[in-house]
Design a protein around this motif. Structure first.
Motif, PDB file in Angstrom:
ATOM      1  N   SER A 131       0.839  -1.201   0.000  1.00 23.97           N
ATOM      2  CA  SER A 131       0.000   0.000   0.000  1.00 23.97           C
ATOM      3  C   SER A 131       0.877   1.255   0.000  1.00 23.97           C
ATOM      4  CB  SER A 131      -0.912  -0.026   1.222  1.00 23.97           C
ATOM      5  OG  SER A 131      -1.645   1.157   1.310  1.00 23.97           O
ATOM      6  N   GLU A 134       2.551   1.592  -3.463  1.00 24.33           N
ATOM      7  CA  GLU A 134       1.588   2.082  -4.448  1.00 24.33           C
ATOM      8  C   GLU A 134       1.373   3.590  -4.286  1.00 24.33           C
ATOM      9  OE1 GLU A 134      -3.100   1.497  -5.497  1.00 24.33           O
ATOM     10  OE2 GLU A 134      -2.042  -0.219  -4.671  1.00 24.33           O
ATOM     11  N   GLU A 137       4.472   5.386  -5.556  1.00 24.87           N
ATOM     12  CA  GLU A 137       4.534   5.416  -7.026  1.00 24.87           C
ATOM     13  C   GLU A 137       3.613   6.506  -7.575  1.00 24.87           C
ATOM     14  OE1 GLU A 137       6.659   3.946  -8.899  1.00 24.87           O
ATOM     15  OE2 GLU A 137       7.459   2.430  -7.561  1.00 24.87           O
TER      16      GLU A 137
END
Length: 202
Positions: A131, A134, A137
């Motif tokens: 998590s 992500e 990113e």
């Protein structure tokens, strides 16, 4: 004499304003600020890598090559000094971008491997790390987009008349920008074939 100096200073100030000098300074500082945010987000990702590797290692020790690839790619990223001077050196900028691309690729291979381990995917620590990765990113994408826009504005300013004369006079050059590593591949239209493959002959 004092009046003359004041008038000359005012004229110099006015001419610097009209020749784009202040715009170049402002945009250059904007690039530096946006670059700091890009580096900050890349550092955040690099900081997550050791925990992610250790988390996967606990479940998938046999995937040593993939884990080593991620570790080596992270080490390469850490060895590059991403100072603002990188922005004035296209070769150093390309080296930075290549190292980050290598880490992205290594992380992608790691994530493909983790698909084979249902227990790992259900592990709370791994889920939390994924998590965070992500989210990071996504932040990297936003930071890069802001940087790209700032560089675009700056490069247009130093190439436009009359600010291009000011840029030449003070030695301001175009800044490198992020590019797509596999630009040739992604610019080629994919081949779509709906015809069924011929059955193998017996």
């Amino acid at each position: 004499m004092r009046k003359i100096l004041t008038v000359l200073a005012a004229l110099a100030s006015l001419s610097l304003t009209n020749c784009g000098y202040n715009a170049i300074q402002s945009e250059d500082e904007q690039i530096k600020g946006n670059w700091s945010e890009v580096v900050n987000q890349y550092q955040r990702r690099a900081d997550l890598v050791p925990n992610l590797v250790n988390s996967v290692k606990g479940f998938a020790q046999q995937e040593k090559d993939v884990l080593l690839g991620v570790t080596n790619a992270r080490a390469k990223v850490g060895s590059i000094q991403a100072t603002p001077e990188v922005l004035n050196d296209p070769a150093a900028f390309q080296k930075f971008q290549a190292a980050q691309g290598e880490l992205s690729s290594a992380l992608s291979r790691l994530l493909v491997v983790t698909e084979n381990y249902p227990q790992l995917k259900s592990d709370a620590l791994f889920k939390d790390l994924m998590s965070q990765l992500e989210g990071t990113e996504n932040r990297i994408t936003v930071a890069r987009n802001r940087y790209i826009k700032a560089v675009q504005d700056y490069n247009v300013t130093i190439r436009s008349f009359p600010s291009n004369l000011t840029a030449m006079m003070f030695g301001y050059k175009e800044k490198p920008n992020f590019s797509v590593e596999n630009e040739k591949e992604i610019s080629t239209a994919p081949k779509v074939d709906f015809n069924p493959a011929p059955a193998p002959s017996k």
